[in-house]
Scaffold this active site. Structure first.
Site, mmCIF file in Angstrom:
data_model
loop_
_atom_site.group_PDB
_atom_site.id
_atom_site.type_symbol
_atom_site.label_atom_id
_atom_site.label_comp_id
_atom_site.label_asym_id
_atom_site.label_seq_id
_atom_site.Cartn_x
_atom_site.Cartn_y
_atom_site.Cartn_z
ATOM 1 N N CYS A 118 0.863 -1.184 0.000
ATOM 2 C CA CYS A 118 0.000 0.000 0.000
ATOM 3 C C CYS A 118 0.892 1.223 0.000
ATOM 4 C CB CYS A 118 -0.957 -0.028 1.193
ATOM 5 S SG CYS A 118 -0.139 -0.092 2.800
ATOM 6 N N GLY A 119 0.526 2.257 0.710
ATOM 7 C CA GLY A 119 1.343 3.460 0.793
ATOM 8 C C GLY A 119 2.407 3.368 1.863
#
Length: 167
Positions: A118-119
């Site tokens: 993800c981030g």
């Protein structure tokens, strides 16, 4: 770049029965092996479609995504009525399968490796939970890349892609 380990004694303080399981977390080196094809697996990025495509960037990193990764935005796995709940199991399976993630056993009959990204290594856990809860996967074959895009996108020595459309 290294796998983060809890501080000494943290497991005991957190509660009985909790322990860090290193095999459920991977670093950028393993992700690179998956990207280069020297280890079979699929990277699944749970950031928004616009972040994945490279239309916006956070964390002070380059825009884009890990090459050959698939996009399953974590919000697409949550109930539209109450985002504190996952979708029903069938809807979760359908959402993940629609991304092209391998659902069937490998040629050798084993479970395909999924690397959840993800981030920053947090929302990818939604995918891992959905994978185990609804897709019948084991934790050991759904690992978390805890460095995620915050690490990968900040490293100029790692490959990246932009503007990849999804099926």
């Amino acid at each position: 770049g290294e796998v983060a380990r809890p501080p000494r004694g943290a497991e005991e303080e957190a509660g009985a029965g909790l322990r860090f399981r290193e095999e459920l977390v991977c670093d950028w080196r393993r992700v690179l092996r998956v990207v280069q094809g020297s280890e079979e697996g699929t990277v699944i990025d749970t950031r928004s479609a616009s972040s994945f495509a490279g239309l916006k960037s956070r964390y002070g990193t380059a825009a884009g995504h890990i090459p050959a990764s698939l996009n399953v935005p974590y919000r697409s796995l949550l109930s539209p009525q109450d985002a504190s709940y996952l979708l029903p199991s069938r809807a979760l399976r359908d959402a993940v399968a629609a991304s092209g993630a391998p659902m069937a056993p490998t040629r050798e009959g084993g479970e395909p490796l999924w690397v959840a990204s993800c981030g920053s290594g947090v929302s990818a856990c939604v995918l891992a939970l959905a994978a185990v809860h609804a897709c019948g996967r084991t934790l050991e074959r759904t690992v978390l890349y805890d460095g995620s895009w915050a690490e990968w996108g900040a490293r100029p020595d790692l490959p990246r892609e932009r503007f990849k459309s999804q099926p």
